[in-house]
Write a protein that holds these residues in place. Structure first.
Motif, PDB file in Angstrom:
ATOM      1  N   ALA A  35       0.861  -1.182   0.000  1.00  0.00           N
ATOM      2  CA  ALA A  35       0.000   0.000   0.000  1.00  0.00           C
ATOM      3  C   ALA A  35       0.898   1.233   0.000  1.00  0.00           C
ATOM      4  O   ALA A  35       2.104   1.138   0.247  1.00  0.00           O
ATOM      5  N   ASP A  36       0.306   2.387  -0.275  1.00  0.00           N
ATOM      6  CA  ASP A  36       1.057   3.632  -0.162  1.00  0.00           C
ATOM      7  C   ASP A  36       1.522   3.802   1.287  1.00  0.00           C
ATOM      8  O   ASP A  36       0.838   3.353   2.219  1.00  0.00           O
ATOM      9  N   PRO A  37       2.670   4.463   1.502  1.00  0.00           N
ATOM     10  CA  PRO A  37       3.114   4.722   2.877  1.00  0.00           C
ATOM     11  C   PRO A  37       2.060   5.518   3.643  1.00  0.00           C
ATOM     12  O   PRO A  37       1.366   6.367   3.086  1.00  0.00           O
ATOM     13  N   GLU A  38       1.939   5.223   4.934  1.00  0.00           N
ATOM     14  CA  GLU A  38       0.984   5.909   5.802  1.00  0.00           C
ATOM     15  C   GLU A  38       1.762   6.701   6.846  1.00  0.00           C
ATOM     16  O   GLU A  38       2.601   6.143   7.552  1.00  0.00           O
ATOM     17  N   VAL A  39       1.496   7.987   6.945  1.00  0.00           N
ATOM     18  CA  VAL A  39       2.169   8.845   7.924  1.00  0.00           C
ATOM     19  C   VAL A  39       1.221   9.050   9.100  1.00  0.00           C
ATOM     20  O   VAL A  39       0.078   9.472   8.920  1.00  0.00           O
ATOM     21  N   VAL A  40       1.704   8.720  10.314  1.00  0.00           N
ATOM     22  CA  VAL A  40       0.904   8.881  11.524  1.00  0.00           C
ATOM     23  C   VAL A  40       1.659   9.747  12.526  1.00  0.00           C
ATOM     24  O   VAL A  40       2.888   9.752  12.550  1.00  0.00           O
ATOM     25  N   GLN A  41       0.908  10.487  13.322  1.00  0.00           N
ATOM     26  CA  GLN A  41       1.502  11.319  14.365  1.00  0.00           C
ATOM     27  C   GLN A  41       1.679  10.477  15.616  1.00  0.00           C
ATOM     28  O   GLN A  41       0.752   9.794  16.044  1.00  0.00           O
ATOM     29  N   ALA A  42       2.876  10.486  16.195  1.00  0.00           N
ATOM     30  CA  ALA A  42       3.175   9.763  17.436  1.00  0.00           C
ATOM     31  C   ALA A  42       3.818  10.753  18.396  1.00  0.00           C
ATOM     32  O   ALA A  42       5.029  10.945  18.373  1.00  0.00           O
ATOM     33  N   GLY A  43       2.998  11.398  19.203  1.00  0.00           N
ATOM     34  CA  GLY A  43       3.526  12.434  20.090  1.00  0.00           C
ATOM     35  C   GLY A  43       3.982  13.624  19.260  1.00  0.00           C
ATOM     36  O   GLY A  43       3.212  14.184  18.488  1.00  0.00           O
ATOM     37  N   THR A  44       5.256  13.974  19.393  1.00  0.00           N
ATOM     38  CA  THR A  44       5.780  15.142  18.679  1.00  0.00           C
ATOM     39  C   THR A  44       6.411  14.797  17.332  1.00  0.00           C
ATOM     40  O   THR A  44       6.861  15.692  16.629  1.00  0.00           O
ATOM     41  N   HIS A  47       5.973  -7.833   5.923  1.00  0.00           N
ATOM     42  CA  HIS A  47       6.809  -7.158   6.921  1.00  0.00           C
ATOM     43  C   HIS A  47       6.196  -5.790   7.213  1.00  0.00           C
ATOM     44  O   HIS A  47       5.805  -5.074   6.287  1.00  0.00           O
ATOM     45  N   PHE A  48       6.142  -5.435   8.480  1.00  0.00           N
ATOM     46  CA  PHE A  48       5.700  -4.106   8.890  1.00  0.00           C
ATOM     47  C   PHE A  48       6.950  -3.283   9.177  1.00  0.00           C
ATOM     48  O   PHE A  48       7.820  -3.706   9.929  1.00  0.00           O
ATOM     49  N   VAL A  49       7.036  -2.116   8.547  1.00  0.00           N
ATOM     50  CA  VAL A  49       8.230  -1.272   8.615  1.00  0.00           C
ATOM     51  C   VAL A  49       7.815   0.116   9.094  1.00  0.00           C
ATOM     52  O   VAL A  49       6.771   0.631   8.683  1.00  0.00           O
ATOM     53  N   GLU A  50       8.639   0.704   9.963  1.00  0.00           N
ATOM     54  CA  GLU A  50       8.421   2.073  10.420  1.00  0.00           C
ATOM     55  C   GLU A  50       9.678   2.891  10.172  1.00  0.00           C
ATOM     56  O   GLU A  50      10.784   2.410  10.410  1.00  0.00           O
ATOM     57  N   ALA A  51       9.474   4.129   9.673  1.00  0.00           N
ATOM     58  CA  ALA A  51      10.588   5.038   9.404  1.00  0.00           C
ATOM     59  C   ALA A  51      10.279   6.390  10.042  1.00  0.00           C
ATOM     60  O   ALA A  51       9.141   6.857   9.996  1.00  0.00           O
ATOM     61  N   ARG A  52      11.301   6.994  10.622  1.00  0.00           N
ATOM     62  CA  ARG A  52      11.136   8.269  11.322  1.00  0.00           C
ATOM     63  C   ARG A  52      12.002   9.357  10.691  1.00  0.00           C
ATOM     64  O   ARG A  52      12.919   9.081   9.951  1.00  0.00           O
ATOM     65  N   PHE A  53      11.682  10.596  11.045  1.00  0.00           N
ATOM     66  CA  PHE A  53      12.441  11.782  10.667  1.00  0.00           C
ATOM     67  C   PHE A  53      12.599  11.895   9.155  1.00  0.00           C
ATOM     68  O   PHE A  53      11.635  11.625   8.428  1.00  0.00           O
ATOM     69  N   GLU A  54      13.759  12.289   8.665  1.00  0.00           N
ATOM     70  CA  GLU A  54      13.936  12.515   7.224  1.00  0.00           C
ATOM     71  C   GLU A  54      13.698  11.247   6.407  1.00  0.00           C
ATOM     72  O   GLU A  54      13.140  11.309   5.307  1.00  0.00           O
ATOM     73  N   GLY A  83      11.596   8.820   7.002  1.00  0.00           N
ATOM     74  CA  GLY A  83      10.152   8.660   6.867  1.00  0.00           C
ATOM     75  C   GLY A  83       9.537   9.664   5.922  1.00  0.00           C
ATOM     76  O   GLY A  83       8.678   9.325   5.097  1.00  0.00           O
ATOM     77  N   GLN A  84       9.974  10.926   6.028  1.00  0.00           N
ATOM     78  CA  GLN A  84       9.459  11.969   5.136  1.00  0.00           C
ATOM     79  C   GLN A  84       9.791  11.648   3.680  1.00  0.00           C
ATOM     80  O   GLN A  84       8.943  11.769   2.795  1.00  0.00           O
TER      81      GLN A  84
END
Length: 121
Positions: A12-21, A50-57, A59-60
């Motif tokens: 699926a397309d990447p999903e961006v979620v808010q997690a705190g700040t 596989h479930f993958v999470e990316a943060r900061f740059e 992830g963006q």
């Protein structure tokens, strides 16, 4: 945590979620797996998700660049996470991505560098 390298296609397309700040970009990567038996490669009947999470740059940039079906390579640290109430707790494996890239054995890519903070556009 162990380091994992996986290749596959985005389910699926990447999903961006808010997690705190911070924002976390979540990806689902489908990997066709198999094994060699008697010298011949035998694909498994069901691909691995596989479930993958990316943060900061990372992830963006993943959210801005990748789309459903894209062939990717992911390198990251895998761990188990849980969700749900005590009576209905579920567990799953998540890869915290250190690097994500297009798999150039199955696609072409045009690279655009990010501007550095100390450079004028």
């Amino acid at each position: 945590m162990s380091i994992r390298t996986i290749t596959g296609n985005l389910a699926a397309d990447p999903e961006v979620v808010q997690a705190g700040t911070i924002q976390i970009t979540k990806l689902r990567v489908i990997e066709n797996t198999g094994e060699y038996r008697q010298g011949k490669y035998q694909p498994h009947d069901t691909p691995t998700t596989h479930f993958v999470e990316a943060r900061f740059e990372l992830g963006q940039n993943a959210a801005a660049s990748l789309h459903r079906g894209d062939a990717v390579i992911v390198i990251g640290r895998e761990h188990t996470t849980s969700w749900g109430d005590e009576g209905n707790k579920q567990y799953g494996r998540v890869i915290d991505a250190d690097s994500i890239g297009a798999d150039l054995t199955r696609a072409t890519a045009a690279i655009t560098r990010n501007a550095r903070n100390d450079q004028q556009p």
